[in-house]
Design an enzyme around this catalytic site. Structure first.
Site, mmCIF file in Angstrom:
data_model
loop_
_atom_site.group_PDB
_atom_site.id
_atom_site.type_symbol
_atom_site.label_atom_id
_atom_site.label_comp_id
_atom_site.label_asym_id
_atom_site.label_seq_id
_atom_site.Cartn_x
_atom_site.Cartn_y
_atom_site.Cartn_z
ATOM 1 N N ASP A 31 0.378 7.805 -2.178
ATOM 2 C CA ASP A 31 1.405 6.766 -2.189
ATOM 3 C C ASP A 31 1.602 6.090 -3.546
ATOM 4 O O ASP A 31 0.628 5.703 -4.201
ATOM 5 C CB ASP A 31 1.053 5.646 -1.206
ATOM 6 C CG ASP A 31 0.823 6.142 0.206
ATOM 7 O OD1 ASP A 31 1.039 7.340 0.467
ATOM 8 O OD2 ASP A 31 0.420 5.325 1.041
ATOM 9 N N GLU A 216 3.447 2.739 8.169
ATOM 10 C CA GLU A 216 2.827 2.409 6.888
ATOM 11 C C GLU A 216 3.909 2.020 5.884
ATOM 12 O O GLU A 216 5.101 2.260 6.078
ATOM 13 C CB GLU A 216 2.021 3.599 6.358
ATOM 14 C CG GLU A 216 0.845 3.982 7.260
ATOM 15 C CD GLU A 216 -0.005 5.093 6.697
ATOM 16 O OE1 GLU A 216 -1.238 4.933 6.648
ATOM 17 O OE2 GLU A 216 0.562 6.149 6.322
#
Length: 513
Positions: A31, A216
């Site tokens: 990420d 998320e």
């Protein structure tokens, strides 16, 4: 692109090292975290394992750029330690010194991130909570704040993570979105100083939860609808894993309103609807954990994501690195088919690069059932392509990119005039045997039309396909063999007219690793 390697590390798969997309020199990356623009420099931080090409030892890697195309990798910004891993989060420029951690003349960069505590810490192993660090030198060194963590759940949670922070101008306070990933629910908080946080509200579940689904990397931001500032909407963008539209992990979004406390989504499908009934930022397999740059030089939001999928991220055949970023894209909100849709467009730095290069533009041509290999002027493993096709009886038509001349290898981008679908088929794109979950074809339902405009960005190991004013995006990794650098036009079941075609090779731009 990744910065040039130091000579000690030689890439085992240089043919797949992207030119336009950031990768670290080596080891695992996932990420993006805390992308921020400060003093003329773009910073990206990211989930990084500084010890291996697999997930673990989560730390914040760091790279900078002045044009979002050339990136310089720096030392690890926030490393893991004996008592915690450093998970995802965001960075803001505290220009008004609300935190008191900087000064008006020299504002602090403030990072809110998730600490995942280990045995031997003051928390139970696996507990997740939000911590704060700050930088007084423009993002290169970071100090942990003495109050740690600054935000916890009660009772503690092992899935409370991914804080995204932005300034809410109408209320003159900071707003944080986080998730309890396995609930799944987005939790909103407010703060006057980035340190003390007060709960505002929850958002979700929105009706399409499935067993094992995690939410998320939530982001909440305003956009004017169709460029009209008096018609402002709010967008909640969320990473979903698994059960995304293309399988595995993906990015969905909701359009609605935010009153400073609660986000209300509009036009939700009935509970229990198929995920396809919801809005997706990307219909390909490889766009996840999208996050916005803070402190940007323009009013238009800029986003970047992880170009990978948890279904096969650990097995993609790149060495010595594993993981890369999407191309940074600007965001807009436009009325498409009578409803607001999030629309993506390449950043101005990229469009300037394309404009500076020589294009192959043959003019309009008609193609009966069959294929046409475009000339060498349209060859390359890094290309920008714009094309428009019109059906004259063809069942489908499009382009094959990163193709061998005999069409044995290639990634097929097709519009089906009968079914009104746009698709990317990577079944014969090159290496596909590294995971049974490497999905082969991704299909998007489109409004009925006899013509379609498509923008394709081709890199050494990826395609990003945009259409319908950027409201339809298909992002896919590919792993073609060296030499598969042709573009082939095709039509099936009848004739199609390519009313417009520009192919711009970008391969010799910059330094190739």
């Amino acid at each position: 692109m990744a910065a040039q390697e130091d000579g000690a590390t030689q890439a085992a798969t240089p043919q797949w090292r992207p030119e336009l997309h950031y990768t670290p020199h080596k080891y695992w990356m996932n990420d993006p975290n805390g992308p921020v623009f400060y003093n003329g420099v773009y910073h990206i931080f990211y989930q990084y394992n500084p010890m291996a090409s697999e997930w673990g030892n989560m730390s914040w890697g760091h790279a900078t750029s002045t044009d979002l195309l050339h990136w310089q990798e720096h030392a690890v910004a926030m490393p893991f330690s004996h008592d915690r891993d450093i998970f995802s989060g965001s960075v803001v420029v505290d220009r008004n010194n609300t935190s008191g951690l900087g000064t008006a003349d020299k504002p602090a960069l403030v990072a809110l991130y998730t600490s995942v505590f280990k045995e031997g810490s003051s928390h139970s192993a696996g507990i997740q909570a939000q911590s704060l660090a700050y930088s007084l030198d423009g993002g290169f060194t970071w100090q942990a704040y003495h109050k740690d963590p600054v935000l916890t759940l009660s009772p503690d949670s092992m899935h409370f993570r991914d804080p995204a922070v932005s300034w809410y101008e109408p209320g003159h306070y900071w707003v944080m979105t986080t998730v309890v990933a396995d609930a799944p629910v987005v939790k909103l908080y407010r703060s006057d100083n980035l340190i003390d946080w007060t709960f505002l509200s929850d958002f979700g579940p929105a009706g399409f939860t499935r067993p094992g689904m995690l939410w998320e990397m939530p982001s909440l931001f305003p956009l004017p609808l169709d460029g009209d500032a008096s018609r402002q909407k709010w967008v909640m963008m969320i990473g979903v894993n698994p059960w995304s539209i293309a399988g595995g992990s993906g990015t969905t979004y909701f359009v609605g309103s935010f009153d400073g406390r609660t986000f209300h989504a509009e036009n939700l499908p009935p509970d229990g609807s198929d995920p396809a009934a919801y809005d997706w930022a990307d219909h390909g397999a490889d766009h996840y954990a999208a996050i916005l740059f803070s402190g940007g030089p323009a009013a238009t939001p800029l986003t970047i994501g992880w170009m990978n999928n948890w279904d096969y991220a650990n097995t993609v055949p790149t060495e010595p690195w594993k993981g890369q970023m999407t191309l940074p894209m600007t965001l807009g909100l436009k009325t498409i088919n009578n409803r607001p849709r999030l629309c993506f467009a390449p950043d101005a730095h990229y469009t300037a690069l394309v404009a500076s290069r020589k294009s192959y533009s043959p003019g309009a041509f008609q193609l009966a059932s069959g294929q046409k290999v475009l000339p060498d002027a349209a060859r390359g493993d890094v290309l920008d392509i714009h094309f428009e096709i019109q059906g004259n009886g063809a069942r489908s038509a499009g382009l094959i990119v990163r193709a061998s001349p005999d069409d044995g290898t290639g990634t097929r981008i097709a519009y089906d005039f009968d079914r009104h679908t746009l698709s990317v088929d990577r079944s014969h794109s090159g290496r596909t045997d590294f995971s049974p979950r490497f999905s082969r074809e991704h299909i998007v339902n489109m409004p009925p039309a006899r013509s379609l405009s498509v923008h394709v960005i081709v890199d050494r190991n990826s395609v990003e396909v945009l259409s319908l004013e950027g409201s339809v995006v298909i992002t896919d990794l590919i792993f073609p063999p060296s030499g598969a650098d042709h573009v082939i036009a095709f039509a099936e079941g009848g004739s199609a007219t390519f009313t417009h075609l520009d192919v711009t090779p970008l391969m010799d731009h910059g330094v190739r690793d």
